[in-house]
Design an enzyme around this catalytic site. Structure first.
Site, PDB file in Angstrom:
ATOM      1  N   CYS A 174       0.826  -1.198   0.000  1.00  0.00           N
ATOM      2  CA  CYS A 174       0.000   0.000   0.000  1.00  0.00           C
ATOM      3  C   CYS A 174       0.859   1.246   0.000  1.00  0.00           C
ATOM      4  O   CYS A 174       2.082   1.194  -0.044  1.00  0.00           O
ATOM      5  CB  CYS A 174      -0.911  -0.001   1.237  1.00  0.00           C
ATOM      6  SG  CYS A 174      -1.882  -1.510   1.431  1.00  0.00           S
ATOM      7  N   ARG A 226      -4.799   1.257  -0.822  1.00  0.00           N
ATOM      8  CA  ARG A 226      -4.686  -0.180  -0.605  1.00  0.00           C
ATOM      9  C   ARG A 226      -4.564  -0.979  -1.896  1.00  0.00           C
ATOM     10  O   ARG A 226      -5.331  -0.781  -2.837  1.00  0.00           O
ATOM     11  CB  ARG A 226      -5.897  -0.692   0.178  1.00  0.00           C
ATOM     12  CG  ARG A 226      -5.698  -2.165   0.584  1.00  0.00           C
ATOM     13  CD  ARG A 226      -6.855  -2.719   1.366  1.00  0.00           C
ATOM     14  NE  ARG A 226      -6.513  -4.051   1.870  1.00  0.00           N
ATOM     15  CZ  ARG A 226      -7.390  -5.009   2.089  1.00  0.00           C
ATOM     16  NH1 ARG A 226      -8.674  -4.810   1.866  1.00  0.00           N
ATOM     17  NH2 ARG A 226      -7.002  -6.181   2.549  1.00  0.00           N
ATOM     18  N   LEU A 227      -3.551  -1.883  -1.900  1.00  0.00           N
ATOM     19  CA  LEU A 227      -3.460  -2.958  -2.881  1.00  0.00           C
ATOM     20  C   LEU A 227      -3.803  -4.235  -2.129  1.00  0.00           C
ATOM     21  O   LEU A 227      -3.053  -4.674  -1.257  1.00  0.00           O
ATOM     22  CB  LEU A 227      -2.050  -3.040  -3.470  1.00  0.00           C
ATOM     23  CG  LEU A 227      -1.782  -4.179  -4.455  1.00  0.00           C
ATOM     24  CD1 LEU A 227      -2.651  -4.022  -5.704  1.00  0.00           C
ATOM     25  CD2 LEU A 227      -0.307  -4.225  -4.845  1.00  0.00           C
ATOM     26  N   ILE A 270      -4.084  -7.830  -0.927  1.00  0.00           N
ATOM     27  CA  ILE A 270      -3.305  -9.057  -1.063  1.00  0.00           C
ATOM     28  C   ILE A 270      -3.843 -10.149  -0.135  1.00  0.00           C
ATOM     29  O   ILE A 270      -4.028 -11.289  -0.543  1.00  0.00           O
ATOM     30  CB  ILE A 270      -1.811  -8.801  -0.746  1.00  0.00           C
ATOM     31  CG1 ILE A 270      -1.246  -7.697  -1.655  1.00  0.00           C
ATOM     32  CG2 ILE A 270      -1.014 -10.092  -0.856  1.00  0.00           C
ATOM     33  CD1 ILE A 270      -1.166  -8.072  -3.114  1.00  0.00           C
ATOM     34  N   GLY A 327       2.840  -2.920   3.640  1.00  0.00           N
ATOM     35  CA  GLY A 327       3.700  -4.095   3.717  1.00  0.00           C
ATOM     36  C   GLY A 327       2.932  -5.373   3.979  1.00  0.00           C
ATOM     37  O   GLY A 327       1.715  -5.450   3.765  1.00  0.00           O
ATOM     38  N   GLU A 328       3.662  -6.375   4.452  1.00  0.00           N
ATOM     39  CA  GLU A 328       3.075  -7.670   4.802  1.00  0.00           C
ATOM     40  C   GLU A 328       3.774  -8.209   6.051  1.00  0.00           C
ATOM     41  O   GLU A 328       4.996  -8.094   6.174  1.00  0.00           O
ATOM     42  CB  GLU A 328       3.253  -8.695   3.670  1.00  0.00           C
ATOM     43  CG  GLU A 328       2.629  -8.311   2.344  1.00  0.00           C
ATOM     44  CD  GLU A 328       1.114  -8.353   2.341  1.00  0.00           C
ATOM     45  OE1 GLU A 328       0.532  -8.884   3.306  1.00  0.00           O
ATOM     46  OE2 GLU A 328       0.516  -7.858   1.358  1.00  0.00           O
ATOM     47  N   ASP A 331      -3.456  -9.093   8.469  1.00  0.00           N
ATOM     48  CA  ASP A 331      -2.313  -8.804   9.326  1.00  0.00           C
ATOM     49  C   ASP A 331      -2.344  -7.410   9.935  1.00  0.00           C
ATOM     50  O   ASP A 331      -1.677  -7.155  10.938  1.00  0.00           O
ATOM     51  CB  ASP A 331      -0.998  -9.006   8.562  1.00  0.00           C
ATOM     52  CG  ASP A 331      -0.960  -8.270   7.222  1.00  0.00           C
ATOM     53  OD1 ASP A 331      -1.965  -7.643   6.845  1.00  0.00           O
ATOM     54  OD2 ASP A 331       0.087  -8.350   6.554  1.00  0.00           O
ATOM     55  N   SER A 389      11.288 -12.355  -5.416  1.00  0.00           N
ATOM     56  CA  SER A 389      12.575 -12.060  -6.055  1.00  0.00           C
ATOM     57  C   SER A 389      13.702 -12.725  -5.279  1.00  0.00           C
ATOM     58  O   SER A 389      13.496 -13.239  -4.182  1.00  0.00           O
ATOM     59  CB  SER A 389      12.810 -10.544  -6.112  1.00  0.00           C
ATOM     60  OG  SER A 389      13.274 -10.063  -4.858  1.00  0.00           O
TER      61      SER A 389
END
Length: 632
Positions: A2, A50-51, A53, A76-77, A100, A363
Site C-alpha cells: 500500500c 490499498r493494494l 493481497i 507491507g506484509e 495482518d 525475487s
C-alpha cells in the site's frame, strides 16, 4: 502492499484538513488502486491507499483497533501474522478481521515499541494512540518499505511512502540539497541518510520514532541491527542443512496470498533458488517471468529458460532494447529523487510483465549482500589480506602513489586496468571498499564541480558516512564490514528502492524471501570459508543448492542485471548523450562545468573511455530536477 501518508502536529494540536491528506494519498494511487481512506482527529490525520493481497474484503484502512484506542495505516506484509494472532488471542485480544493489519494494532497495544521484534515481514506503518496521544512510526529491519518525513513551517510533521506524497503538501519546500547531489553522484542514488530536498528525511531501516503532542523533538531509535561479530560452528553438512531449512521457511512464508503469485527469474543463482523452492512447495506450476536484452553478451534469458523448463514453470519473457529509452521520463517520475541504477529500466519491464498475470512476485534480492556474492566483496577480502601484510605507512605512499599516476584504461584488457586496485590498496579497508562501491570516483567529481559547488559542499565527501558506518560495524573482519555496509547502506538505498518503486508503479507486490531476517542473521555468523572459497563468493548457498540446480548455473561468473547503456549511448542514443552536456536544466544548477561535461561525453562516444554510468547519472539527475521543480 500500500501507500500511507499522514500529518502530525508535534506542538499545539491543530485541526488537520482531510482534503490535504487525500491529496497526499492520491499522489500515490499506484501503490494502492483497490481503495483508500482518510481519518483525522485533533492534531493528526492518516491516509491510506490499498493494494489488496490478504483478507481482500475485510481489512480497510485507516484501521481502528478493537477497543477503539488506536488507529493504523500500514504498508507491507507480516508473514507470521497468524502465529501472532493466536498468541494475542490467548492473551485476551479480540479480532474482527482475518488480515495482518489488525494483528499489528493488537501487538502494539500489548507490547508497545517492543512489538517490532515480533514482526516478521516488510513494513512501514504509523499508529496513532488516541489514549496516549502519541504517533508511532516504524520501518522494517532492512528498509524494504520506504517512509519519508518532513518538518513543515506550521509545526507539523508530514510523512508518506514516497516523496511525491510529501510534494502534494503545499508547505513542503523544494530546495535542493547540494550534499545530496554529492551523495548521488558518488553512489548513483541518494542514500537513506539524505534526501534531494532540504528538510526531508527518511526513517532509517530498523528504526522507529515516537512523537507526542507538545513533547520535545523525538529522535529515531534503532530497534534492530545485524551482528557479524559471532561465528557458527559445525560441519559443512550441518550448516548446509540449517541454511536450506531457513531458505525454505523464507520462501514458503512469502507464498501466502489471496491473489495470483509468481516469481522473477533471471537465470542467476538467487532467483533460480527461489523458483526451485517455490516449485518444491507448490502443487501448481509457478508463474515466472524474465527480461532479456538485444545485446547478446548481456542477455541471460537462455539460462532463465533452462530453469523454467527444469521446474516446469508457466514462463514468459520479454526483450528490452534502446526504444525503451522513450520511457526514461516515466522512470524518473517513479523515483522522484534522482536514481541512476540502470537496471531499474529492465526491473520495471519485468514488473510490468509479471503484473499481467500475478499480483505478488518473489525475487532473489538480498542474498549477495548476506552471503558475500558480489565480486567486489571477494576482491575486498583479498585486498584485506594484502593490507594485513603491508602496513599503511608503506601502502599509502607506494601503492596509492602508483594508483594516482596509473592511466585509467577502460579500453584495455582487465589485467592492465590496475588503477582502481592500486588506489584501493593505498587506502584503508573502509576507504578502499567505498571506492569499489562508488559509481563516480572523488577525482572525477572534483573535475566536474564548479568552484561554487565546491564552496557549497564545504569539504564534505559522500564517502565519509560510509567509511564511518564500516568502522563502527559489529564485525570481526574486513569482509564482515563490507557485507554490513552493503546490507545497511547499499541494499536499502539502491536495490530495495529500485524494486519497491518499479513494482509499485504497476501495482505489483514484490517480496524478498532471501531477506528473511533469521536467514540473514544466520548468514552473518558463517565462517569465512562458507562465504568465500577461492574466487567463489556465496559458496555455502551454491553448495546447498547443488541438489536443485545445474552446476553451470550455480558456478558461472556472476553477471548481474546489467543494462547495455554503454553500447546504447555510443550508438542509437548518442544524441541523447550529447544533449546531457548542453541541458539547460543541468547548466542552470551551477553545479557542473559544462565544458568538462562535453569533453567526457565525446570521449565516451569515441570509445576512448567508458563514462556510461556517469552519463546515465547526469541524465536521470536532469529529468528529476525538472520533475520536482526544484529551487536552487
Amino acid at each position: 502492499m500500500c501507500g500511507i501518508a499522514g500529518i502530525f502536529h508535534c506542538g499545539t494540536p491543530k485541526p488537520v484538513d482531510p482534503r490535504r491528506i487525500e491529496r497526499m494519498t492520491d499522489a500515490m494511487v499506484h501503490r494502492g488502486p483497490d481503495g483508500g481512506g482518510v481519518w483525522t482527529d485533533q492534531g493528526v490525520g492518516l491516509g491510506h491507499r490499498r493494494l489488496s493481497i490478504i483478507d481482500i474484503e475485510g481489512s480497510p484502512q485507516p484501521m481502528l483497533s478493537a477497543d477503539e484506542r488506536a488507529m493504523l495505516v500500514f504498508n507491507g506484509e507480516i508473514y507470521n501474522y497468524r502465529d501472532l494472532r493466536r498468541e494475542l488471542k490467548e492473551l485476551g485480544a479480540r479480532f474482527h478481521t482475518d488480515g495482518d493489519s489488525e494483528v499489528i494494532l493488537a501487538a502494539w497495544q500489548k507490547w508497545g515499541p517492543a512489538c517490532l521484534s515480533r514482526l516478521d515481514g516488510m513494513f512501514a506503518f504509523a499508529i496513532y494512540d488516541r489514549t496516549e496521544r502519541v504517533l508511532f512510526l516504524a520501518r522494517d529491519r532492512f528498509g524494504v518499505k520506504p517512509l519519508y518525513m518532513a518538518n513543515l513551517s506550521d509545526g507539523s510533521l508530514a510523512f508518506a511512502s514516497e516523496l511525491k506524497g510529501l510534494l502534494a503538501h503545499p508547505l513542503l519546500r523544494r530546495q535542493a540539497d547540494p550534499l545530496a547531489v554529492e551523495d548521488y553522484l558518488t553512489w548513483g542514488y541518494v542514500p537513506d541518510h539524505r534526501c534531494i530536498l532540504k528538510g526531508v528525511e527518511k526513517l532509517p531501516a530498523g528504526h522507529y520514532r515516537l512523537l507526542r503532542h507538545g513533547g520535545p523533538p523525538a529522535p529515531s531509535v534503532q530497534w534492530w541491527d545485524i551482528d557479524f561479530s559471532g561465528r557458527h560452528s559445525g560441519s559443512t553438512a550441518d550448516l548446509s542443512a540449517q541454511l536450506l531449512h531457513l531458505m525454505r521457511e523464507g520462501v514458503e512464508s512469502r507464498m501466502t496470498a489471496d491473489v495470483p503469485l509468481g516469481a522473477f527469474l533471471s537465470g542467476g543463482v538467487d532467483s533460480s533458488s527461489v523458483v526451485a523452492l517455490m516449485a518444491d512447495a507448490s502443487r501448481e506450476p509457478v508463474n515466472t517471468c524474465s527480461i532479456g536484452f538485444d545485446v547478446a553478451a548481456l542477455d541471460e534469458t537462455g539460462y532463465a529458460r533452462r530453469i523454467a523448463e527444469r521446474f516446469e514453470t508457466d514462463h514468459r519473457e520479454r526483450i528490452v532494447d534502446p526504444d525503451d529509452f522513450g520511457a526514461v521520463d516515466l522512470l524518473a517520475g517513479m523515483f522522484d529523487e534522482p536514481f541512476a541504477d540502470a537496471s531499474a529500466l529492465p526491473t520495471w519491464r519485468v514488473c510490468q510483465l509479471a503484473r499481467e498475470h500475478v499480483t505478488v512476485a518473489l525475487s532473489g534480492d538480498g542474498a549477495d549482500e548476506a552471503f558475500a556474492g558480489y565480486r567486489r566483496q571477494v576482491f575486498h577480502a583479498r585486498e584485506e589480506q594484502v593490507r594485513s601484510i603491508l602496513p599503511q605507512a608503506l601502502r599509502g605512499p607506494i601503492l596509492g602513489g602508483l594508483g594516482r599516476i596509473w592511466p585509467k584504461a577502460d579500453w584495455a584488457p582487465r589485467p592492465l586496468r590496475a588503477k582502481s586496485t592500486l588506489q584501493a590498496l593505498g587506502a584503508t579497508g573502509e576507504e578502499g571498499y567505498a571506492r569499489a562501491l562508488a559509481v563516480t570516483a572523488p577525482e572525477m567529481r572534483s573535475q566536474l564541480y564548479t568552484d561554487a559547488m565546491e564552496r557549497q559542499l564545504d569539504g564534505y565527501r559522500a564517502e565519509q558516512p560510509f567509511v564511518e558506518l564500516m568502522r563502527n560495524a559489529p564485525a570481526r573482519s574486513g569482509l564482515d564490514r563490507a557485507q554490513y555496509a552493503d546490507l545497511k547502506f547499499w541494499l536499502p538505498g539502491d536495490i530495495l528502492t529500485k524494486v519497491d518503486r518499479t513494482s509499485m508503479a504497476v501495482s505489483l507486490e514484490a517480496r524478498e524471501p532471501l531477506l528473511d531476517h533469521r536467514l540473514v542473521e544466520f548468514a552473518a555468523g558463517l565462517p569465512y570459508g562458507a562465504r568465500i572459497k577461492g574466487r567463489q563468493g556465496k559458496w555455502l548457498l551454491k553448495h546447498t543448492m547443488e541438489r536443485f540446480l545445474p552446476r553451470d548455473v550455480l558456478y558461472r561468473p556472476k553477471q548481474g542485471f546489467v543494462t547495455p547503456i554503454a553500447e546504447w549511448l555510443r550508438g542509437p542514443l548518442q544524441n541523447e548523450a550529447r544533449a546531457i552536456a548542453t541541458s539547460a536544466t543541468i547548466a542552470d544548477t551551477g553545479w557542473f562545468s559544462t565544458s568538462r561535461l562535453k569533453r567526457l561525453t565525446e570521449n565516451h562516444i569515441s570509445g576512448s573511455a567508458d563514462h556510461s554510468r556517469l552519463l546515465w547519472q547526469l541524465l536521470m539527475l536532469d529529468r528529476s530536477i525538472g520533475n520536482l521543480a526544484i529551487t536552487l
